[in-house]
Design a protein around this motif. Sequence first.
Motif, short mmCIF file in Angstrom:
data_model
loop_
_atom_site.label_atom_id
_atom_site.label_comp_id
_atom_site.label_asym_id
_atom_site.label_seq_id
_atom_site.Cartn_x
_atom_site.Cartn_y
_atom_site.Cartn_z
N LEU A 224 -111.84 -24.27 24.16
CA LEU A 224 -112.41 -23.48 25.25
C LEU A 224 -111.40 -22.41 25.64
O LEU A 224 -110.23 -22.71 25.86
N HIS A 259 -116.89 -30.18 37.46
CA HIS A 259 -117.09 -29.42 36.23
C HIS A 259 -115.93 -29.62 35.25
O HIS A 259 -116.15 -29.70 34.04
N LEU A 263 -115.74 -31.42 31.06
CA LEU A 263 -115.33 -30.71 29.84
C LEU A 263 -114.98 -31.65 28.69
O LEU A 263 -115.43 -31.44 27.55
N ILE A 313 -114.78 -17.27 28.55
CA ILE A 313 -115.57 -17.33 29.78
C ILE A 313 -114.64 -17.13 30.97
O ILE A 313 -113.42 -17.23 30.85
N GLY A 317 -117.62 -19.94 34.56
CA GLY A 317 -118.37 -20.32 33.36
C GLY A 317 -118.37 -21.81 33.09
O GLY A 317 -119.26 -22.31 32.39
N ILE A 318 -117.40 -22.54 33.63
CA ILE A 318 -117.36 -23.98 33.37
C ILE A 318 -118.51 -24.71 34.06
O ILE A 318 -118.75 -25.90 33.80
N LYS A 320 -121.57 -23.89 33.64
CA LYS A 320 -122.76 -23.76 32.80
C LYS A 320 -123.25 -25.14 32.35
O LYS A 320 -122.49 -26.10 32.29
N GLU A 324 -125.49 -24.98 27.04
CA GLU A 324 -125.15 -23.56 27.05
C GLU A 324 -123.66 -23.34 26.85
O GLU A 324 -123.24 -22.48 26.09
N LEU A 325 -122.83 -24.15 27.53
CA LEU A 325 -121.39 -24.02 27.41
C LEU A 325 -120.93 -24.30 25.98
O LEU A 325 -119.96 -23.72 25.50
N HIS A 326 -121.66 -25.18 25.31
CA HIS A 326 -121.30 -25.55 23.95
C HIS A 326 -121.27 -24.33 23.02
O HIS A 326 -120.49 -24.27 22.07
#
Length: 515
Positions: A224, A259, A263, A313, A317-318, A320, A324-326
Motif C-alpha cells: 500500500l 480502518h 488493512l 492513495i 483512502g484507507i 475505502k 475497492e481498496l484492493h
Amino acid sequence: MSQSSSQKPQEADERLAALYSNATAVRAISSAVEGTIGPKGLDTMLVDTRGNVIITNDGVTILNRMEVTHPAAKMLINVASAQQEEIGDGTTTATLLAAALLNEGVAQVERGVPVTRVIEGIASGVHYAVERLQSRARSLDFLGEDVLYQVAMVAGREHDDIAHLVTEAAHLIGFEKLRDPQYRLSDHVMSSVGAQSEVFQGLILNKQRMSPQMPASVLEAKILIVDDALEPEEIDSEALGTEAGFQLYRHYKEEFRKHISALPQLGINVVFTDRGVSPVAEEVLGEAGVMIVQRVASKDLRKIAEHTGARPIKRTGIAKQPEELHRFLGRAESVVEDERMETIRIVGGYGKPLATILVGASTEEVVGERSRIARDAASSVQAAVRGGVVPGGGSVELWTAREVEKMRETVRGMTGFGVEAVARALRKPMTQIVQNAGFNPLEKVEEANVAQVELGSDSLAINCEDGSVSDMVEYGIYDPTLVKTHALRAAGEVTVAIMRIHTIIRMKDHSDDEE
C-alpha cells in the motif's frame, strides 16, 4: 599618418574588448576539461576549502565544482549542464566544441570579418553540420545489440564490469522503455561503499523500516502506498478548543484506528508513506507484522508504484471498501531491509519492469567516480537506443568538417568565413584525443583526414595505442548520435550568444534601489 594608423588597431581592440575577454574566459574553462577526453584522458582532482577531494574524469562534475566568476565562463558551464540534463553524456565534447568555435570565430574577426557575418556563418554552418552528422547514424537494428556493450565501454571509460552492468540493465528494461523520453536509465544507478556491484529487477531505497520490531523481510509483498501522512484527519486548532471540535477529533481517531486495523485483513504487509506515521498506525500495523517505511521521496514513491503496480492513495483512502481498496495495492516478490547498508530493496514487482544498477567500491571517493561513470554509460546506452550511433574517436566530426568545407564553397560573401570556422572547430575532438594520447595532433589528424578521403570513409581515426590510422567501427568504438548532435547544436548556440555580446556592464545592486 603614422599616428593615425597606430590608433586604428587600438580602437578596434577597444570595440572588441568584450569579445576578447569572453573568449579568454571560455578558453580557460575548456582547458580544465580538455585533458580528460579520449581513452588516454587523465583525471582531475577537485579540492574545496575544507580539504574535501573529488577525483574525476567527468566533464560536467569538473565544471560544476569549479570556482567561476566570469559571466561568459558561466554561460559555457550552463551549456555543459544542459547537455547533461538533456542527454546525460557528452559534456566535455560540448565544452570543447564551444571553445573551438569561439576561438575560430574570433580568429575570423581578427582577420577583419564583421562579427555579424561570422555569427551568420557559424549558425548556418552548425545547422548544416548537424544535418550531415545525423545522416551518418547507424541504427541498432542494423548493427545488432552487441553495440550497446561497446557504447557502454566507450562512455564508461573502458570499465568492463560497468559496461556489462549497464548493458544487462538495458536488456532487462527493453528497448521500448528506453525510447520513452520520460524514462532515464541513469536515474536507476545507485552506489554504496562496500556493496557488491550488481543489476537486479527492482529498486533500492535509501530508507529503513520504521521500527526494528517490524519484519526486516517480507516475501510475496502486498503493498500500500500512502501519498500523504498516515494519520487521522486534522482538526483546526481553534475548532479543537470547542466541545464539538474535540468530539469530532475523537471520532476521527476512532475511525482511523478501525480502518488501520482492517488493512492487514486485506493481506497488506508493506506500507510506504510520503510523510509521517501516527503512533496508532505504527502500533497496530507493527503488531500485525506489517513493514512500514515512512517519509519516502515522491519520486521514489512513483518508482515503487510503477514497478509494483500500486496506485497511491491519500490518508482518507484507507476508508475505502475492501474490494475497492484492493485495486490500489501493488505486489512484489520481496521487500527486504539491508541493515548494514541501511537500504530497502524491492524485488520482482508485478508492474512494469524496472532495473537497478548497484555500483560498489571500497572507498567513498572511488564509489563516487564509479557511480558517475555508470551514469554516463547508462545515458549513452539509452541515447544509442533512441537515435543510433556514429563512429567514435572524432572520426565522424572530421568527416563532417569536410562536408562543411564543401558547403563553404557555395556560400557567397563574408558569411563563408563563419562557415569556415565551423569546419575548423569540428577537428577539435580528434585533435584533443590524439594530443592526450601523446601524439602530434597536426600530423596524425591530417593522416586520418587523407585516409578518409582516399577510402571514402567516415570511421577512420587514430588508434591511441600506436598512432596508426584505424577503423573505429572495426574496433567497436561508437558514440551515440544524439550525444554528438546535441553537443554541436549547444556549442553553436552558446558561441553565437557570446559573440553577440558587444559590451559588458556591471549592474548595480538591487539593494541600492531599496535603500
